[in-house]
Design a protein around this motif. Structure first.
Motif, mmCIF file in Angstrom:
data_model
loop_
_atom_site.group_PDB
_atom_site.id
_atom_site.type_symbol
_atom_site.label_atom_id
_atom_site.label_comp_id
_atom_site.label_asym_id
_atom_site.label_seq_id
_atom_site.Cartn_x
_atom_site.Cartn_y
_atom_site.Cartn_z
ATOM 1 N N ASN A 247 33.804 57.185 -54.270
ATOM 2 C CA ASN A 247 32.920 56.591 -52.899
ATOM 3 C C ASN A 247 31.708 56.090 -53.736
ATOM 4 O O ASN A 247 30.845 55.524 -52.970
ATOM 5 C CB ASN A 247 32.536 58.087 -52.146
ATOM 6 C CG ASN A 247 32.012 59.143 -52.927
ATOM 7 O OD1 ASN A 247 31.392 59.047 -54.046
ATOM 8 N ND2 ASN A 247 31.691 60.089 -52.169
ATOM 9 N N HIS B 68 34.236 69.524 -43.886
ATOM 10 C CA HIS B 68 35.288 68.853 -44.147
ATOM 11 C C HIS B 68 36.315 69.260 -43.547
ATOM 12 O O HIS B 68 36.470 70.429 -43.261
ATOM 13 C CB HIS B 68 35.606 68.674 -45.656
ATOM 14 C CG HIS B 68 34.815 67.946 -46.682
ATOM 15 N ND1 HIS B 68 33.812 68.310 -47.587
ATOM 16 C CD2 HIS B 68 34.337 66.489 -46.403
ATOM 17 C CE1 HIS B 68 33.001 67.531 -47.968
ATOM 18 N NE2 HIS B 68 33.392 66.286 -47.675
ATOM 19 N N ALA C 155 38.077 65.560 -50.653
ATOM 20 C CA ALA C 155 37.359 64.955 -49.308
ATOM 21 C C ALA C 155 35.933 64.705 -49.385
ATOM 22 O O ALA C 155 35.161 65.034 -50.294
ATOM 23 C CB ALA C 155 37.520 66.161 -48.235
ATOM 24 N N SER C 156 35.539 63.724 -48.631
ATOM 25 C CA SER C 156 34.015 63.076 -48.997
ATOM 26 C C SER C 156 33.174 63.245 -47.410
ATOM 27 O O SER C 156 34.162 62.887 -46.342
ATOM 28 C CB SER C 156 34.094 61.828 -49.576
ATOM 29 O OG SER C 156 34.758 60.720 -49.070
ATOM 30 N N ALA D 11 37.115 58.998 -52.508
ATOM 31 C CA ALA D 11 36.847 60.631 -52.694
ATOM 32 C C ALA D 11 35.556 61.031 -53.464
ATOM 33 O O ALA D 11 34.921 60.023 -53.994
ATOM 34 C CB ALA D 11 37.947 60.940 -53.363
ATOM 35 N N PHE E 236 43.871 59.828 -43.197
ATOM 36 C CA PHE E 236 42.495 59.996 -43.525
ATOM 37 C C PHE E 236 41.835 59.595 -42.650
ATOM 38 O O PHE E 236 41.841 58.568 -41.745
ATOM 39 C CB PHE E 236 42.403 59.035 -45.120
ATOM 40 C CG PHE E 236 43.216 59.231 -45.966
ATOM 41 C CD1 PHE E 236 43.102 60.591 -46.589
ATOM 42 C CD2 PHE E 236 44.497 58.353 -46.206
ATOM 43 C CE1 PHE E 236 43.987 60.953 -47.776
ATOM 44 C CE2 PHE E 236 44.968 58.709 -47.482
ATOM 45 C CZ PHE E 236 45.055 59.968 -48.234
ATOM 46 N N ALA F 79 37.399 61.812 -44.605
ATOM 47 C CA ALA F 79 36.707 60.954 -45.794
ATOM 48 C C ALA F 79 35.624 59.879 -45.433
ATOM 49 O O ALA F 79 35.581 59.552 -44.435
ATOM 50 C CB ALA F 79 37.898 60.094 -46.334
ATOM 51 N N LEU G 284 41.588 56.985 -49.491
ATOM 52 C CA LEU G 284 40.431 57.306 -48.960
ATOM 53 C C LEU G 284 39.693 57.081 -50.420
ATOM 54 O O LEU G 284 39.953 57.012 -51.490
ATOM 55 C CB LEU G 284 40.237 58.858 -48.814
ATOM 56 C CG LEU G 284 40.470 60.071 -50.071
ATOM 57 C CD1 LEU G 284 39.693 61.311 -49.503
ATOM 58 C CD2 LEU G 284 41.722 59.955 -50.611
#
Length: 397
Positions: A333, A170, A161-162, A364, A39, A69, A362
């Motif tokens: 997140n 991403h 993914a963020s 997310a 990550f 992330a 992560l």
């Protein structure tokens, strides 16, 4: 079976990848890994290819997954800003690992998919599917439905993914392939046990109601009375402290098994209340509902989220000695210091309750995990996957 995890914050991306790879290799006692996961925060995103190459150079690994992330988790820490790489690796003797890259295309007839695993492609004893997707090009609900058809009852764990603000930004990795669309994942089969914990961070308030009239995501009546009236009734019965929380953002929990006599944490799939209509007393929520379904209003705040996570982890506190175990944490997140006063909350709670355990993860943009045996994509949730060797206790004589 061995597991390893570490987190590195060196500003040089290549050096950071070498350092974290070397740490994992030492933890695995210089064995190669069967599955590794990376990550990487946005500060390192432009060096993603170099990170993958450097990491694989330091830690030989049969299969590799990962993504960028916004924030990452490593052991008992959460890094919410700046450069960081979190890595996890496992030596899994006897376990079959098959990776995939799922691609999706929207057509006039619906979504077409390519690359998703099917039962025919896999050996028996499938234990779990791990997945990391690009939120712009990986339709999570379609994917969940497909896997429910092809691999019924198998837990889907992971997250979106963020950290990127535009499509194509991403980064995802699957073995030697680096991409920016779809979803990458792995299917684990064989002698491995995978426990899932999905903490939705809410507590139920008031009493359950049966939806007596609804359409799509709108509840018109609960228990034969206007839904808005039931919502206000629940609000009026709350203590002052909970009223303030409820007013800021009420939620509903949809019962996953309506035949239970009593409902508690883990029995509901949570969705937010997104609007109300004074004229007809309707309440709209962020999920499809149906007439006959049982719901209960919920509140979500830092105290509720902490209490819920501890409650969900509590049954796992008793751990047989000598078992190698590892964990992956997929937290929203919107959690971290956006929800809790102290940093590292979710990671620290996991380690205090069931650790020490090698863990990476992560923050997310949507977390994947099962509730009451069915997979869902969540928000504001902490979804945890715990891996350990499968074993059977000897019979009592």
């Amino acid at each position: 079976m061995r597991f390893a995890a570490d987190l590195d914050q060196h500003p040089n991306a290549g050096l950071s990848a070498l350092r974290v790879g070397e740490s994992l290799r030492r933890q695995l006692q210089h064995e190669s890994a069967d599955l590794s996961i990376l990550f990487v925060t946005p500060a390192h995103a432009e060096h993603f290819e170099d990170i993958v190459q450097s990491f694989r150079k330091e830690l030989p690994t049969r299969h590799l997954l990962g993504c960028t992330a916004e924030s990452v988790v490593g052991r008992d820490r959460e890094v919410e800003g700046g450069p960081a790489i979190s890595a996890w690796a496992a030596s899994l003797p006897g376990v079959d690992v098959q990776t995939f890259h799922a691609k999706f295309e929207q057509t006039p007839d619906g979504v077409l998919s390519d690359g998703l695993p099917t039962a025919e492609d896999l050996p028996g004893q499938v234990r779990t599917v791990l997945l990391f997707g690009d939120p712009y090009t990986c339709p999570a609900r379609f994917l969940i439905d497909r896997l429910a058809d092809d691999l019924p009852g198998i837990p889907l764990l992971g997250g979106m993914a963020s950290g990127a603000s535009n499509p194509g930004e991403h980064r995802l990795v699957r073995d030697d392939e680096i991409t920016n669309f779809g979803g990458v994942g792995a299917v684990l089969s064989g002698p491995i046990k995978v426990r899932s914990v999905v903490s939705q961070g809410c507590r139920p308030v008031g009493r359950p109601f049966v939806i007596t009239r609804s359409e799509k995501n709108v509840m018109f009546e609960l228990g034969g009375r206007p839904a808005l009236e039931r919502l206000r009734e629940t609000f009026a019965e709350l203590p002052d402290k909970q009223r303030a929380i409820f007013q800021r953002g009420p939620h509903i929990g949809m019962a996953m098994n309506e035949y239970q006599d009593h409902f508690d944490r883990g029995d509901f799939l949570i969705s937010s209340v997104i609007g109300a209509d004074e004229d007809d007393g309707a309440v709209a929520v962020g999920a499809m509902v149906r007439t006959g379904q049982t719901i209960q209003f919920h509140v979500r705040d830092a105290e509720s989220a902490d209490e819920d996570l501890r409650s969900m982890l509590s049954p796992l506190k008793t751990i047989p000695e000598g078992k190698g175990r590892g964990a992956l944490l997929f937290t929203c997140n919107g959690r971290g210091t956006r929800m809790f006063e102290q940093p590292h909350h979710d990671a620290a709670v996991v380690q205090s309750m069931i650790g020490p355990i090698p863990m990476a993860g992560l923050f997310a943009q949507g977390e994947l995990g099962p509730v009451a045996g069915r997979n869902h994509i969540h928000g504001f949730t902490a979804s945890l996957a715990i891996f350990e060797p499968e074993f059977e206790l000897p019979p009592v004589r």
